[in-house]
Design a protein around this motif. Structure first.
Motif, PDB file in Angstrom:
ATOM      1  N   SER A  47      26.864 -20.430  15.923  1.00 23.02           N
ATOM      2  CA  SER A  47      27.079 -19.053  16.376  1.00 23.02           C
ATOM      3  C   SER A  47      28.395 -18.915  17.135  1.00 23.02           C
ATOM      4  O   SER A  47      28.971 -17.823  17.199  1.00 23.02           O
ATOM      5  CB  SER A  47      25.919 -18.612  17.279  1.00 23.02           C
ATOM      6  OG  SER A  47      24.698 -18.632  16.578  1.00 23.02           O
TER       7      SER A  47
ATOM      8  N   ALA B 299      19.955 -23.333  20.697  1.00 20.53           N
ATOM      9  CA  ALA B 299      19.468 -22.428  19.661  1.00 20.53           C
ATOM     10  C   ALA B 299      19.793 -20.994  20.049  1.00 20.53           C
ATOM     11  O   ALA B 299      19.800 -20.651  21.226  1.00 20.53           O
ATOM     12  CB  ALA B 299      17.962 -22.594  19.479  1.00 20.53           C
ATOM     13  N   GLY B 300      20.108 -20.170  19.060  1.00 20.54           N
ATOM     14  CA  GLY B 300      20.298 -18.751  19.329  1.00 20.54           C
ATOM     15  C   GLY B 300      21.723 -18.368  19.663  1.00 20.54           C
ATOM     16  O   GLY B 300      22.660 -19.152  19.543  1.00 20.54           O
ATOM     17  N   GLN B 301      21.848 -17.129  20.135  1.00 22.25           N
ATOM     18  CA  GLN B 301      23.161 -16.524  20.369  1.00 22.25           C
ATOM     19  C   GLN B 301      23.680 -16.714  21.784  1.00 22.25           C
ATOM     20  O   GLN B 301      24.807 -16.323  22.085  1.00 22.25           O
ATOM     21  CB  GLN B 301      23.089 -15.022  20.067  1.00 22.25           C
ATOM     22  CG  GLN B 301      22.714 -14.698  18.633  1.00 22.25           C
ATOM     23  CD  GLN B 301      23.740 -15.201  17.644  1.00 22.25           C
ATOM     24  OE1 GLN B 301      24.939 -15.053  17.863  1.00 22.25           O
ATOM     25  NE2 GLN B 301      23.283 -15.800  16.554  1.00 22.25           N
TER      26      GLN B 301
END
Length: 387
Positions: free
Chosen positions: A143, A79-81
């Protein structure tokens, strides 16, 4: 005992017997019913217990089955960058699946399937281009996809124009990669490792083919130079260089040397076949004429002037074609395919001289007259003075 008494006794016995049998039968039936009720209760309890076990098994199995199906349908993903920095190289010809494996191996994405799904959803599966890209560790696959846009490649597109000397090309490669020029100079000396043809005699000049290249900062100097030689091999095949050289009675190296002079001396592409004819006409005369090419003199002196001075014409360099007959030892620059073709198929004409009278506009004039040549030289001098 009389008959009456006997009858009375028998009668009494008959009346009592049925009553006793009736009480015994009821007791037995009652016991049977109790046993049946107990058995039914046991059966019901067993049934309930079996149902509890079945439901439990199904529940556990369903949970793990759901987890398995979820793992297949929803692949593992971060999850996330993400964080940090990772340099990822996509190699020529790699598929999206192979790129996904590279990203997993380098800790960028959590699973191949997550990346395949993400790049497919973005419609960019076919847009992956070879090169180096800067990503982060632990990124959500969605991403990571935008960071693999070809516009974000760390590679530099380097265009090598026709006619540059090897020294100039090495400087360009140094600037593009940030590596010292001496590393490229050292690599250029190892002709065997670069894949030079045998007729190059181990020297790279003339064989670093002018073209557009993708230059990676991580690429080794010998790899970059070898790719230029590979590109030359393709041009040599396209122009039928070796067979063409045999046809006109020269070696491939001689043809490439002449092509380099044609490249350096021609004011434009349209003049190349005429310049080649002047060179052949001079070489084929009896006795042969000196080529007298300023470009070869400048190469020997490691200078870049258009015209040699009287002092420069006294050079002892083997490239001084004003003093030495025949061709110089090798190419003086790296010619393009047009110069090679013009050398293999020169124009027809009697010309022995040419002068680029206007260097800005690329105007070159040809003649077989010494007097006319001298006039062209005067015109050149006037134009130079005006500039």
């Amino acid at each position: 005992m009389n008959d009456l008494d006997l009858d009375s006794l028998l009668g009494a016995g008959d009346d009592e017997g049925p009553r006793r049998r009736s009480r015994g039968s009821r007791t037995a039936r009652s016991r049977s019913r109790k046993r049946q009720r107990r058995q039914r209760r046991k059966g019901f309890v067993a049934f309930l217990l079996a149902m509890v076990i079945i439901v439990g098994v199904l529940g556990v199995g369903g949970y793990y089955g759901y987890q398995w199906i979820r793992g297949v349908a929803v692949p593992k993903d971060f999850a996330g960058q993400g964080s940090g920095e990772v340099l990822v190289e996509i190699k020529e010809g790699q598929s999206a699946t192979e790129v996904a494996q590279t990203l997993v191996d380098q800790g960028v994405v959590a699973s191949e399937r997550a990346f395949i799904n993400a790049i497919g959803a973005a419609g960019k599966s076919a847009s992956l281009q070879p090169g180096e890209y800067k990503l982060r560790k632990g990124m959500a696959a969605a991403s990571a996809v935008p960071l693999l846009d070809p516009k974000r490649r760390l590679q530099t597109t380097l265009t090598v124009p026709e006619g540059l000397r090897l020294s100039q090309i090495l400087e360009k490669l140094s600037t593009a990669t940030g590596r010292p020029v001496r590393e490229f100079e050292k690599a250029a000396m190892n002709g065997k490792e670069l894949g030079l043809p045998s007729y190059a005699k181990g020297k790279l000049e003339g064989f670093a083919f002018p073209a557009t290249y993708e230059v990676s900062p991580k690429a080794a100097p010998d790899d970059l130079l070898a790719s230029m030689v590979t590109r030359f091999d393709r041009a040599a095949e396209d122009t039928n260089l070796e067979a063409g050289a045999r046809r006109i009675g020269h070696t491939p190296l001689e043809v490439l040397t002449i092509a380099s002079i044609v490249q350096a001396e021609s004011g434009s592409k349209r003049d190349m076949a005429k310049v080649a004819r002047v060179i052949y006409n001079r070489l084929n005369r009896t006795p042969p004429m000196l080529l007298q090419m300023d470009s070869t003199v400048m190469y020997g002196l490691k200078k870049f002037n258009v015209a040699a001075t009287h002092e420069e014409l006294k050079s002892k360099s083997p490239y001084n074609t004003y003093a030495r007959p025949g061709l110089p030892p090798g190419p003086i620059c790296n010619p393009g395919v047009d110069a090679i073709r013009a050398t293999l198929k020169p124009a027809d004409g009697p010309w022995l001289f040419f002068v680029t009278t206007d260097t800005k506009r690329g105007i070159t004039k040809f003649t077989d007259s010494q007097a006319e040549h001298d006039k062209y030289v005067e015109e050149f001098n006037r134009n130079q003075a005006a500039n």
